[in-house]
Structures are given as C-alpha cells and as structure tokens.
Write an enzyme that holds these catalytic residues in place. Structure first.
Site, PDB file in Angstrom:
ATOM      1  N   GLU A 199     -49.905 -37.663  67.139  1.00 57.43           N
ATOM      2  CA  GLU A 199     -50.385 -36.850  66.036  1.00 57.43           C
ATOM      3  C   GLU A 199     -50.770 -35.398  66.368  1.00 57.43           C
ATOM      4  OE1 GLU A 199     -53.264 -39.108  63.766  1.00 57.43           O
ATOM      5  OE2 GLU A 199     -51.677 -40.392  62.999  1.00 57.43           O
TER       6      GLU A 199
ATOM      7  N   GLU B 142     -46.968 -45.537  63.260  1.00 58.98           N
ATOM      8  CA  GLU B 142     -48.259 -45.910  62.674  1.00 58.98           C
ATOM      9  C   GLU B 142     -48.130 -46.001  61.166  1.00 58.98           C
ATOM     10  OE1 GLU B 142     -51.915 -43.913  63.553  1.00 58.98           O
ATOM     11  OE2 GLU B 142     -51.490 -43.776  65.699  1.00 58.98           O
TER      12      GLU B 142
END
Length: 479
Positions: free
Chosen positions: A302, A413
């Site tokens: 991320e 995710e």
C-alpha cells in the site's frame, strides 16, 4: 468476457421473491432459500456449501462439479505448551486503509521467540507437524498436499476459476502504521500455540481448497530497525518459520513488506531511504528464497501519496535486484499508489507508470500488478458492513485495461465483516474475478493469523484445531 456488473444491474430489476438475483446464493448444504435464478442467470455450484447465480453467458466457465475437498485435518498441529507466546497488545496499525485503527491480537502471555536456536527448533516442529497433518489417511486420499494443490490449480485454470485463492496471514506486520513506522516490539508473528499460523494454513488448504497465503512483515522487523541493513538472524529465522510452514502445505507464499513505501515516515526513493537501501532488503530476501519456486515477492504494501513516476523507478530497482539475486522465474507483484486501490489504479497514473517495468532481459514474464479493494463506504476496510461489489467502478474497467495490455493483476487484500452485506458483496466480487480469470490471477482475503474475533475483518478460523471458518471465509473464500 462480458461485464457481469451490467448484467447484474439489469437482472436485479426483474428479481422476484421466488428467484435468486444474479450473484445471490441459490443452493448449498442446509440452504432453504430460492434455488432458481432470475432470467439470464444460472445456478452454479461453487463448493458443497454454496451455489451462486451467475450470468448464463458465463456459466460454462465454471466446472459442472467442484473438485473434491482435500483430506480433512484430524489433528491440527499445535506447538508445545512451553513455547513462548505473544502478549496481548493494541497497535495503531492499518493494513489496508488511510486511517489508523486498533488491531486486536489473539491473547497470550509471553514474548515471541527470541533466539535463532528457538526458531530453528520451531522450524523443525513445523515441518513435522505439517507433514503429520497432510499424511495420507487412506489409499484413496491425496498422496500429499503438494500434489493436491497442483491438481487443484490445474483444475481451477481449466474451469475458469482464478489460479489462486487464499488468505493473508498477519502478525509479523503488527506495530506498523501507514507512515511506515514499524515498532519491532509490536510484531507478533503467528508462530505460537495460541495464534498458530501453521494450523490455520493447513486448515485453509485441506478444508477450503485454498492455495496461496500472503505473509505480512515490517521491514524494520526483518533488519532489527537498521535501514539498509542485513537481515537480522533471529528475526528472519522467526519469519522463516512461517514461510516454511506455508511452503510445506504446497501453497504459493507471498512475502509482503508492510511499510506503505516508507521507513519511519519518509518515502523510499523520495527523500527517505535510498533505492539502494531498499533493494538491499530485496537482494537478501531473494537470495534466501531463490530456489523456492512458490515464493512470491510482493514489492511493497500500500504505497500512498507518492510521486508515481518516481515510485515506479523504485519498483523497477526492486525487480532488478530480485532477479539478479537468483530468483529469476518467480512471481513479483507490482503495487501502485493510493493504497493500491484497484479503483484508482488507472486514474492515478499507477497503471501507466508500472507498465514499463521489466525483468532484466526486457520481458514482463511473471510481473503481476498488485491491487487492493475493500467494500465499505469509504474503501478503508475499517467497517464491518459492505456496500458495493466493486465491479463497475474498479474490476470491470481494470479488466478491460489488462486485456488491452496483455497483462494480469492479483487482488492481494479484500474483505469485510462477517455479516450478510459482506457475504453478498464479497461473493459477487469474487465471482467476477473468477469469471475473468484470463486477467485476474487470484485473490487473497484480509485477514487471519494473529487476529481474533474482535477485529472487524477477522478471517481467523477458530476451535482447538483452528478448523472452523468464519462466516465470510466459509461463504465466499472457501472453494
């Protein structure tokens, strides 16, 4: 493949009480609801416990019958009661969102393994316990988890399912926040009898037919808080216990550096650690796992608020380092900015910037785009309720772009709460990825490992042998 979301919008209007809407459940063990789908949809068996209405035009992509589940776990591995275990803590860590949340960790009472020798003993124990669990129990059982996983992967590829489906095994990343600050003491690896990641993965493979796990860890933990430093012998040995347990199941196992493109608040290659310092980490890891064909190298978790073109240079440096260290053929996953959001991968410039990344020989073989997507109202992954399946605004446009460029992506995710809204929308999302497996390599749910049932997105199996799935895992992630 056609865009399923457009079909879904049209069919929802025509839905009647006696028929299941597109993407809705239409069968499975103990199911008492509608078993017929609305016009234009077909009821397809996903697993013995769940059947789902999919667009009739895409029903042929699914197998007429699902592969048999792998041998059940009769006794999941549980480490010795004398094994050190992790304390209960609350850490300001976010694995998938733009704001900090408190993560609940499975409780126990003593520090994690602190010596290399202890980790070596754990590694030996892991190998023994995993081997015992996956040992053939009858002449008709699978010969080994490895061969069963291979057969499952081949069946999935042929049937229109994504090649990979799995769960994140979190814990070594605990203590990391979105500014890349990771406290070494906050890391709580799921290698204890209390948060037994080994038993969890064996269950997911044997009982749910999953075949990939993403093993999150903080950069600081691996080098014992030394930026650009070598792997710390003790800490890496602890992490390798989890890695070896994963590999022993026959699954693919992804390394996830959970630092948000940062080290203690400073962006890698953009005023913080240099690219050379970052690639030193990947050179060390790739050297360790160069001969492990099922290790996946996830460059970073991320990234956010970065200059995308400059970040692409950092990712290229990591790819080159991994390949030059001897890991010449394994998958490497490439993350963009904006917390890897699949919905903004194209619009924020990540797609264009990462498209030019190549292996040292100029090819893009096994370089896979790495995206995330949550289903709550702000895409943060902090709410238990889901409001969207992400098809129209994320996965359909991305699929179109991937086909145009001849590339693939993996969703590493996604998830939601163990509630009806998430069971609906997560299952719809996964059905779309399966139906578009020509461009989507797989999906990995967030998260099991060190979490307990007080965590909003908990997927950790429960029970003495870690064999009871959460509602969402059973409904949507199990195959």
């Amino acid at each position: 493949m056609p865009c399923l979301s457009a079909t879904a919008a049209a069919l929802t209007v025509a839905n009647v009480a006696t028929q299941a809407a597109i993407y809705a459940q239409c069968g499975g063990t103990n199911w008492t609801g509608a078993t017929e789908c609305v016009s234009g949809a077909t009821c397809v068996v996903q697993n013995p416990f769940y059947s789902q209405c999919v667009a009739s035009s895409d029903a042929s992509a699914f197998p007429s019958s699902m592969p048999a589940l792998m041998t059940s776990v009769s006794q999941a591995p549980v480490f010795s009661s004398s094994m050190p275990v992790a304390p209960t803590i609350s850490v300001p860590s976010v694995s998938h969102a733009a704001s900090s949340v408190s993560m609940s960790i499975a409780s126990s009472s003593a520090p994690v393994v602190a010596t290399t020798s202890a980790a070596a003993e754990l590694s030996s124990a892991v190998a023994s316990t995993v081997a015992a669990v996956i040992e053939t129990t009858s002449s008709t059982s699978v010969a080994s988890t490895t061969s069963a996983a291979a057969a499952s992967t081949a069946s999935s590829t042929a049937s229109g399912l994504t090649k990979f489906a799995g769960i994140n095994i979190a814990g070594f990343d605990f203590g990391c926040s979105t500014d890349g600050t990771c406290t070494v003491s906050g890391s709580q690896g799921p290698i204890t009898s209390t948060n037994n990641g080994t038993a969890q993965m064996v269950h997911f493979v044997n009982d749910d037919n999953l075949n990939i796990f993403r093993l999150s860890v903080g950069w600081q933990y691996l080098t014992n808080d030394v930026v650009g430093g070598d792997l710390d012998a003790t800490n890496f040995a602890n992490y390798d216990v989890l890695m070896q347990a994963c590999l022993a199941t026959g699954s693919h196992c992804a390394i996830d550096i959970h630092n948000y493109a940062r080290w203690n608040g400073e962006i890698i290659g953009q005023g913080g650690p240099t690219n050379d310092e970052f690639t030193a980490l990947w050179t060390s890891l790739a050297t360790k796992y160069a001969s492990e064909t099922k290790v996946i190298f996830g460059v970073m978790n991320e990234p956010h608020d970065v200059t995308v073109s400059t970040w692409a240079e950092t990712v290229q440096a990591a790819v080159t380092a991994i390949r030059n260290a001897g890991a010449t053929s394994q998958y490497i996953t490439l993350p963009g900015s904006d917390y890897q959001s699949a919905g903004s991968f194209i619009s924020d410039g990540s797609a264009a910037a990462l498209l030019g990344i190549t292996n040292p020989d100029g090819t893009t073989t096994n370089l896979i785009f790495d995206v995330h997507k949550y289903l709550d109202s702000d895409n943060s992954g902090t709410s238990t309720e889901c409001v969207t399946n992400n098809i129209d605004d994320a996965f359909s446009p991305l699929a179109t772009w991937l086909r145009k460029e001849g590339r693939m992506a993996i969703l590493t995710e996604t998830g939601g709460g163990n509630v009806a809204s998430c069971e609906k929308y997560v299952c719809e999302e996964i059905a779309y990825l399966n139906a578009n497996s020509d461009v989507y390599l797989g999906y990995i749910g967030w998260a099991a490992g060190g979490f307990d049932d007080t965590y909003a997105l908990d997927l950790t199996p429960t029970g003495a042998d870690f064999s009871t799935d959460t509602a969402l895992a059973a409904k949507c992630f199990a195959r």
